[in-house]
Design a protein around this motif. Structure first.
Motif, PDB file in Angstrom:
ATOM      1  N   ASP A 176       0.811  -1.219   0.000  1.00  0.00           N
ATOM      2  CA  ASP A 176       0.000   0.000   0.000  1.00  0.00           C
ATOM      3  C   ASP A 176       0.845   1.270   0.000  1.00  0.00           C
ATOM      4  O   ASP A 176       0.322   2.366   0.169  1.00  0.00           O
ATOM      5  N   ARG A 177       2.135   1.121  -0.191  1.00  0.00           N
ATOM      6  CA  ARG A 177       3.008   2.290  -0.079  1.00  0.00           C
ATOM      7  C   ARG A 177       4.287   2.101  -0.888  1.00  0.00           C
ATOM      8  O   ARG A 177       4.524   1.024  -1.432  1.00  0.00           O
ATOM      9  N   GLY A 178       5.072   3.191  -0.919  1.00  0.00           N
ATOM     10  CA  GLY A 178       6.371   3.116  -1.588  1.00  0.00           C
ATOM     11  C   GLY A 178       7.159   4.374  -1.273  1.00  0.00           C
ATOM     12  O   GLY A 178       6.652   5.287  -0.609  1.00  0.00           O
ATOM     13  N   VAL A 179       8.380   4.422  -1.754  1.00  0.00           N
ATOM     14  CA  VAL A 179       9.235   5.580  -1.494  1.00  0.00           C
ATOM     15  C   VAL A 179       9.412   6.387  -2.771  1.00  0.00           C
ATOM     16  O   VAL A 179       9.667   5.834  -3.851  1.00  0.00           O
ATOM     17  N   VAL A 180       9.245   7.683  -2.639  1.00  0.00           N
ATOM     18  CA  VAL A 180       9.487   8.600  -3.746  1.00  0.00           C
ATOM     19  C   VAL A 180      10.735   9.415  -3.401  1.00  0.00           C
ATOM     20  O   VAL A 180      10.838   9.945  -2.293  1.00  0.00           O
ATOM     21  N   HIS A 181      11.647   9.493  -4.334  1.00  0.00           N
ATOM     22  CA  HIS A 181      12.906  10.227  -4.135  1.00  0.00           C
ATOM     23  C   HIS A 181      12.879  11.402  -5.094  1.00  0.00           C
ATOM     24  O   HIS A 181      12.750  11.213  -6.316  1.00  0.00           O
TER      25      HIS A 181
ATOM     26  N   VAL B 269      10.567  10.317   0.589  1.00  0.00           N
ATOM     27  CA  VAL B 269       9.292  10.341   1.303  1.00  0.00           C
ATOM     28  C   VAL B 269       8.593   9.002   1.109  1.00  0.00           C
ATOM     29  O   VAL B 269       8.578   8.479  -0.003  1.00  0.00           O
ATOM     30  N   GLN B 270       8.010   8.487   2.161  1.00  0.00           N
ATOM     31  CA  GLN B 270       7.191   7.283   2.022  1.00  0.00           C
ATOM     32  C   GLN B 270       5.757   7.730   1.769  1.00  0.00           C
ATOM     33  O   GLN B 270       5.179   8.450   2.588  1.00  0.00           O
ATOM     34  N   VAL B 271       5.201   7.326   0.644  1.00  0.00           N
ATOM     35  CA  VAL B 271       3.902   7.821   0.187  1.00  0.00           C
ATOM     36  C   VAL B 271       2.910   6.667   0.055  1.00  0.00           C
ATOM     37  O   VAL B 271       3.273   5.565  -0.368  1.00  0.00           O
TER      38      VAL B 271
END
Lengths: 357, 357, 357
Positions: free
Chosen positions: C123-128, C148-150
């Motif tokens: 349900d999530r992931g990391v955006v750099h 950021v974990q989004v």
């Protein structure tokens, strides 16, 4: 590899008559600071509100009120002079000079006048200092003496009771723009109260200023905006570790705030047809102030005098008192008045004959 | 020797149709005030944030939002008009004129339009006033009517029911810079939302603005910064002596604050491609606000019209409503919505055809 | 007729490497914002206090401290990048460029560098991301990366693990005015501490900054002044409806505030003879901050280096740590230190040989 905890500030042994401190920082008065201090204290003098009125009265723009000038300069002395103070005893002969405008930069310099070790307690003594604040043009904007009770670093240290013969010769008189004509000022006379001219006051009268203002935790930010980082105003954790050590067992409000607030509360009754405060002969914080306290003030008119060389102005000699109320203890009935501030204050005031519409 | 407690403000008997008040003080809008009010209310219109964008759109610099203009002028009328008010009933036909910039000085003048003693209670009546705010160039920046319920000083005093035939002829229309070209505005169009152009709105739709903001004790300082010293907002001690006398038994937040906050909360959905508010036809504070309440708002799009003489703009006719929630009472389930503010509001809005990239 | 609740902000699926966001708003730094942020955090560097000192040092006027620059630019990215974030993981390689003055307008642009769906939670992931902030002249004032974990909008959506080969080539180096002569700076050297020159520091030493500051509900207004309307900082009602969902079950303070405060607390010991911060290699909010918490900080001197091309300056390589205390749980004794902030920080510092009186 060391763990370093810098200790700033001085103890009684560090002061000697004649020693001069050129204080750190300096401060350019910006509009944010002006807004916060000029307005939180309920000032109603249009010189501090309305730039058109201020210019009509011969100033360059909005005038910084004396409470703000005092705070900006005083705060710069705190670290060097009263970081290790037990009590701030008294302001003496606080005089105002050149007007201060937004954008001016004020710097402060202090000379030690006297050091008096306590005869009853060997861990403390009184330091008597003289501070002058100047703007970027080198003009004196404020000059005052202060007496502070300071701790010794080492109770066994021998501190000499000594004093300067006389304090530095620093000229400081209000600089009030020259008078023009009644017709010149009349178009904006309505912006101030019609009953606060020099002629309206009677020695012996006491004005109980009708407004009060509660101080909230906003005091922490206001004090920081003056660069006063004294921990008893802002370090909640410090107080919690040892509440019995601190007055009230909680963060105490920096004295410059009730000083400023009492001046503002007096405004609608005695201070809105005034171009300048002249001198605060003596001032004392007579009681503590805490978040949640409501501040009130009164002004006693003690005397009236001519203003030397100025037919358009008079001098009001007043006593400004600030107070709050505490809850009654057993046996008392009703809220109990507690005085918190006392200031002997001389104000320059417009004469109706010269200024009213 | 007298003890004097000045009473300021007027009672019903003091008002008569045609009487003109040139209010005290005036106010130069400084950057501190601008920062506090433009930002606390979550405004997102780049005209109020970004001076480059404002200048691109033909303004001289950062534009003071209508909520701030309203507050600065309205507050100057409080002492003369509503110091002894029982209730602030309604704003009527509040129109905006010349844009207001930081550094402008606003002064206010009020004409009494009508006095109507109550037929059911002989201790009060309604005063209907017209106020105009002007800048230092004499340009009208805002003009509005207000109805206030005011106490009588003496219940036995006979007050005549009377009114002016017509209100003063004061021109007040938004002054919006002339349109240039789509290419001119395009480089900075991304600074506002892409879906708040005139073409994006449909009459009948209701926007529930998604953000809320809790008001804290900060309201006391904000109100003081507007020079509104009304004691029900700032004198905690006064309330404590007689809580049953005061709504909520605690300090109440000055209405200009939720007024400003609801305008700001509407911004991202209906107001960030807008050069001006045109008129607030009617406005009312329908419920009280206290420290600790979270404010929400909604905008109902009631109609759309062309903007006379401006092909690049349209007019949105809206209703802005502010609300908060209270805890449920017995028998109720879940938080209960309480309306606090109601404003009929016409907004000038950019057309996508003329402004988007 | 529709009821519309606009949802702003992006979810994981909306981000793809190479996508560029030109953020909304922009921000002109006004004196109100400057006052609030420069002073609340106890900054003592006279470049941020005293315009005369700043000009003597070759700047155009009061310099906005890096904490303020970071906050003004970062806040503009919040809606587009982290509106739907679960956690702000890290700042990376935050570099400072041209000095920022009051009156400058800063705008921000972000490029997505990488998107990495979580392997353990679908349900999530990391955006750099990479963000650059520029002033009205197009000069880069700050550039940084952020992870950021989004949240995903739809847990079933397939999100590709992808990244740019390299980040945008944006030059960002401190712009420090040219050195003049020791005699030039000496007259105002006393305005800063005498023991914070480059020569005074020893790698391995740790400075426990002696001051602490409690944060109050003032954080809500401060965050609004940065145009950060994120609801977890300001919507009390939202938290009350579902306290278990929110860290601490109460309003949480925006990370930019302890970031700024820790920088300020370090000032008297390591930062008041400094013309610029160079880079924050990595930064993390390691613990939450709430109203009522007192913040403390420490600086570890990790290394010292020459400043390339500048004989008058040196580089201090430091670690800044912020902490607070929580009450002891059962079995613990005394208040328990909780780290809240961690920053690897390189600072340009004056050499005594070139700057002292």
């Amino acid at each position: 590899m060391a763990v370093i905890r810098k200790q700033r500030g001085n103890y009684l042994e560090d002061f000697a008559p004649g020693r001069v401190f050129r204080h750190k920082g300096g401060k350019t008065v910006n509009q944010g600071l002006f807004n916060a201090f000029t307005d939180f204290n309920f000032t109603t003098n249009p010189l501090h509100k309305n730039a058109e009125y201020a210019r009509l009265h011969g100033f360059e723009g909005l005038v910084c009120p004396p409470g703000l000038v005092m705070n900006v300069v005083f705060s710069q002395t705190v670290e060097d002079i009263s970081e290790n103070a037990r009590a701030n005893l008294e302001y003496v002969d606080m005089r105002f000079g050149a007007p201060v405008y937004i954008g001016d930069t004020l710097e402060a310099e202090t000379t030690i006048l006297a050091v008096t070790p306590s005869t009853s307690n060997d861990d403390r003594g009184v330091v008597h200092v003289f501070t002058a604040g100047r703007n970027q043009r080198g003009e004196v904007v404020i000059a005052f003496e202060r007496k502070v009770q300071v701790w010794k670093r080492d109770v066994k240290a021998k501190v000499e009771d000594a004093q300067l013969e006389k304090r530095p010769a620093v000229e400081c008189h209000p600089v009030i723009p020259l008078y023009k004509t009644r017709e010149h000022y009349a178009p904006k006379a309505h912006l101030a109260n019609p009953d606060t001219y020099f002629e309206d006051f009677t020695p012996g009268d006491v004005y109980e200023h009708t407004r009060g203002r509660v101080m909230t935790e906003e005091h922490i930010a206001l004090t920081g905006q003056l660069d006063n980082t004294s921990q008893v105003h802002s370090n909640q954790f410090l107080i919690e570790q040892n509440p019995e050590k601190y007055i009230g067992g909680r963060l105490i409000i920096y004295g410059g705030i009730p000083f400023n607030l009492c001046l503002g509360l007096s405004c609608p009754d005695v201070w809105d047809n005034s171009p300048a405060d002249i001198v605060y002969t003596t001032g004392r914080h007579t009681g503590p102030l805490f978040s949640g306290d409501t501040v009130f003030a009164s002004t006693e008119i003690r005397d009236k005098r001519d203003y030397p060389g100025r037919a358009d102005l008079g001098v009001l000699v007043t006593t400004l008192r600030g107070h709050k109320f505490r809850k009654p203890k057993e046996g008392e009935s009703g809220p109990q008045k507690v005085e918190i501030f006392h200031l002997e204050r001389e104000i320059a005031v417009h004469r109706r004959s010269h200024y009213s519409a």
